[in-house]
Write a protein that holds these residues in place. Structure first.
Motif: not given
Length: 284
Positions: A61-68
């Protein structure tokens, strides 16, 4: 006893409200000037995703994903001047220049596995951005009544000019989809100003309730605003002004900002003639 007190207060309130419906406030050709202050809550609308690292097939899974963070987790404040002119008893133009600080937060997490030494490293971060700007909203307002208690709606446009932006990162070493700002480590506040565009514009709409008297008016209102222009300066996206890009692998997404504010205003009438501003009893 407390129940009797609450009942008595309720009776007095409804009695006063009922009597207030028998009065009208002459507002045509009247200017109001005052002050206001309140809170706002912001939510980013992400247009494009950006990251420092490039994902590989081995990353899963994308480790750089931002969770707002959701709307009511991003709190700011505003204060300013209230100016209005009533063309008719119900129709007016409102100008509310203000100094506003908005915020938005997002969470990231990174982890590395050292297969040679058999050790792992993990870090979870909460990124807090605060943008201070001068807002210039111009709206048209429609009051549903000419009574002392007057509900209203309003809508218009706004422009804003960035003054200052700053960023802080809170972090811990456990990836559990939560970073407690009170107990987590934190960076020094860094200057984010050059990463944010200097000007923006958009639409504004809201509703509220105003109490009018002979000498002043008090208003409680809420407004929704949406900026049409993107917040982040694309030319400076990867410029490491904060020092966080290298150390914390951070780069901003491209986003537009929407906000919901709640504010209290106190205004004073400026009459154009002796007859204006008189509170008179409605003729039945």
């Amino acid at each position: 006893m407390p129940n009797k007190i609450r009942l008595l207060l309720s009776i007095l309130l409804f009695s006063y409200y009922g009597q207030a419906q028998n009065y009208t406030v002459h507002r045509q050709n009247k200017v109001y000037i005052g002050l206001f202050g309140g809170l706002n809550y912001s939510k980013p609308h992400v247009v494009d995703d950006y990251s420092v690292l490039v994902n590989t097939p081995q990353s899963g899974s994308d480790p750089m994903e931002k969770h707002y963070e959701p709307l009511f987790k991003n709190k700011g404040s505003q204060y300013g001047l209230y100016l209005s002119f009533s063309f008719t008893r119900k129709f007016s133009v409102v100008f509310e220049p203000s100094y506003q600080t908005s915020s938005f937060n997002y969470r990231t997490a990174y982890w590395w596995s050292d297969t040679v030494n058999g050790s792992d490293f993990a870090m979870e971060m909460m990124h807090q951005q605060k943008i201070s700007s001068v807002n210039l909203p111009l709206m048209v307002r429609w009051d549903f009544t000419v009574n002392q208690f007057s509900p209203f709606i309003q809508a218009g446009i706004f422009t804003s000019f960035r003054h200052h932006a700053r960023k802080t990162i809170f972090y811990d070493y456990t990836i559990d989809e939560s970073v407690d700002k009170k107990s987590a480590d934190r960076t020094q506040e860094a200057d984010l100003t050059e990463h944010i565009n200097k000007a923006n514009f958009g639409i504004s709409a809201g509703a509220g309730l105003t109490f009018f008297s002979n000498y002043f008016a008090i208003s409680l209102e809420s407004n929704f605003r949406y900026g049409f222009r993107s917040q982040v300066n694309d030319k400076n996206r990867y410029a490491d002004y904060t020092g966080f890009s290298v150390q914390y692998l951070d780069v901003l997404d491209q986003l537009k900002l929407m906000s919901l504010d709640f504010q209290l205003s106190i205004m004073f009438p400026i009459d154009n003639s002796i007859s204006l501003g008189i509170l008179r009893k409605r003729r039945h």
